[in-house]
Design an enzyme around this catalytic site. Structure first.
Site, short mmCIF file in Angstrom:
data_model
loop_
_atom_site.label_atom_id
_atom_site.label_comp_id
_atom_site.label_asym_id
_atom_site.label_seq_id
_atom_site.Cartn_x
_atom_site.Cartn_y
_atom_site.Cartn_z
CG ASP A 148 -2.28 -4.86 -0.51
OD1 ASP A 148 -2.17 -5.42 0.60
OD2 ASP A 148 -2.41 -5.48 -1.58
N GLY A 149 0.36 -4.05 1.18
CA GLY A 149 1.78 -4.41 1.08
C GLY A 149 2.51 -4.44 2.42
CG HIS A 197 -0.31 -4.99 9.86
ND1 HIS A 197 -0.71 -4.85 8.56
CD2 HIS A 197 -0.47 -6.32 10.14
CE1 HIS A 197 -1.10 -6.01 8.07
NE2 HIS A 197 -0.96 -6.93 9.02
CG LEU A 205 -8.37 14.94 5.62
CD1 LEU A 205 -8.37 15.01 4.10
CD2 LEU A 205 -7.11 14.22 6.10
NE ARG A 254 -4.58 -3.74 -3.79
CZ ARG A 254 -5.44 -4.67 -3.44
NH1 ARG A 254 -6.65 -4.66 -3.94
NH2 ARG A 254 -5.10 -5.62 -2.59
C1 IPE Z 1 -7.37 -5.15 0.89
O1 IPE Z 1 -6.12 -5.75 0.95
C2 IPE Z 1 -7.83 -4.74 2.25
C3 IPE Z 1 -7.01 -3.75 2.97
C4 IPE Z 1 -5.96 -3.12 2.53
C5 IPE Z 1 -7.46 -3.46 4.30
P1 IPE Z 1 -5.92 -7.32 0.96
O2 IPE Z 1 -4.46 -7.56 0.99
O3 IPE Z 1 -6.72 -7.96 2.03
O4 IPE Z 1 -6.52 -7.73 -0.46
P2 IPE Z 1 -6.39 -9.08 -1.29
O5 IPE Z 1 -6.86 -10.18 -0.41
O6 IPE Z 1 -4.95 -9.24 -1.64
O7 IPE Z 1 -7.24 -8.86 -2.51
C1 IPE Z 2 -2.63 -4.34 4.00
O1 IPE Z 2 -1.43 -5.03 3.95
C2 IPE Z 2 -3.14 -4.18 5.41
C3 IPE Z 2 -4.29 -5.01 5.76
C4 IPE Z 2 -4.97 -5.77 4.93
C5 IPE Z 2 -4.73 -4.96 7.15
P1 IPE Z 2 -1.38 -6.60 3.85
O2 IPE Z 2 -1.39 -7.16 5.24
O3 IPE Z 2 -2.46 -7.11 2.96
O4 IPE Z 2 0.04 -6.84 3.19
P2 IPE Z 2 0.42 -7.92 2.10
O5 IPE Z 2 -0.52 -7.74 0.94
O6 IPE Z 2 0.27 -9.25 2.76
O7 IPE Z 2 1.83 -7.60 1.74
MG MG Z 3 -2.53 -7.45 0.97
#
Ligand code: IPE
Ligand code: IPE
Ligand code: MG
Length: 243
Positions: free
Chosen positions: A17-18, A34, A128, A181
């Site tokens: 995430d992020g 991404h 893996l 996470r």
């Molecule tokens: C969870 O991340 C899903 C993935 C990393 C693919 P999100 O960014 O979508 O989660 P929420 O919505 O902040 O909980």
């Molecule tokens: C996780 O990163 C990747 C996917 C959910 C596909 P995010 O796209 O959720 O990134 P933030 O949370 O908006 O920074």
């Molecule tokens: Mg996110």
């Protein structure tokens, strides 16, 4: 940070995430985040291979992510396709077994064909196991396991934990020992709800595109110092470790 000598996890589940925030901080479109996230994943997969991890399960697209703006969803699908096309032979060379979990019938035929080809190409590999969760939802997983049991056994189906576990995604490998996470949020976001019942949970503030082997090793070090009691008391665990 060096690797702990023992107590390494066998299976790690990751919420990457992020990406969006990483891009925003740089004044870039979210898709740039991404793309960088994919590069970070590639390096971490190499690292996971080098430390002989049994399995890694990464959350690439949740069932809830369909609700994002159409263009982000479209660009993410394109990124899945192009990365599958470009990465699979390299993963295969590294003896990695690639698999996908989630409700796959939501995807277009072209992506489904690529998934099928990459899974069958790497099916016999012994290194893996890399599971990619796409259109995945922990609640969906529990419901589909119940549905399978019902389809097989009808209304008199014997609903037990063993029967459901056997029908849940990833039932053929150990449940995750460690969950990581990135991105600072401390939530599960409907990831592997059933499978994470006794997993150690590690949260990092680092945004996924910045996440490196060094950060990963920090999580492994943290994991190595956990005492997994599974409901027992500390003295019982120490006794088992000695005997
Ligand atoms: C969870 O991340 C899903 C993935 C990393 C693919 P999100 O960014 O979508 O989660 P929420 O919505 O902040 O909980
Ligand atoms: C996780 O990163 C990747 C996917 C959910 C596909 P995010 O796209 O959720 O990134 P933030 O949370 O908006 O920074
Ligand atoms: Mg996110």
């Amino acid at each position: 940070m060096t690797l702990p000598e023992d107590n390494l996890p066998r299976h790690i589940a990751v919420i990457m995430d992020g990406n969006g925030r990483w891009a925003k901080k740089r004044g870039l479109p979210r898709i740039a985040g991404h793309r960088s996230g994919l590069k970070a994943l590639r390096k971490l997969v190499e690292h996971a291979v080098s430390i002989n991890l049994q399995a890694m399960t990464v959350f690439a697209f949740s069932r809830e992510n369909w609700q994002r703006p159409d263009y982000e969803v479209r660009l993410l699908m394109e990124l899945f396709m192009s990365s599958l096309q470009s990465e699979v032979s390299d993963l295969h060379k590294h003896n990695i077994r690639l698999r996908f979990v989630g409700q796959l019938d939501a995807f277009n035929q072209k992506l489904l064909d690529l998934i099928e080809e990459s899974e069958s190409l790497t099916a016999e590999n012994t290194g893996l196991i890399l599971n990619v969760a796409i259109n995945y939802s922990g609640r969906w997983d529990i419901v589909q396991a119940c549905q399978q049991l019902f389809d097989e056994q009808g209304e008199h189906a014997e609903i037990t934990e063993v029967a459901l576990s056997a029908r849940m995604s990833l039932s053929d490998i150990d449940e995750p020992d460690l969950f990581i996470r990135t991105g600072g949020e401390q939530r599960i976001s409907n990831y592997l709800l059933w499978q994470l019942a006794y997993t150690e949970l590690f949260f990092s503030d680092v945004l996924w595109p910045d996440y490196t082997a060094k950060h990963f090793n920090e999580a492994l070090q943290w994991f190595a110092n956990r005492e997994r009691r599974f409901g027992k008391i500390s003295e019982q665990i120490k006794q088992t470790n000695v005997s």
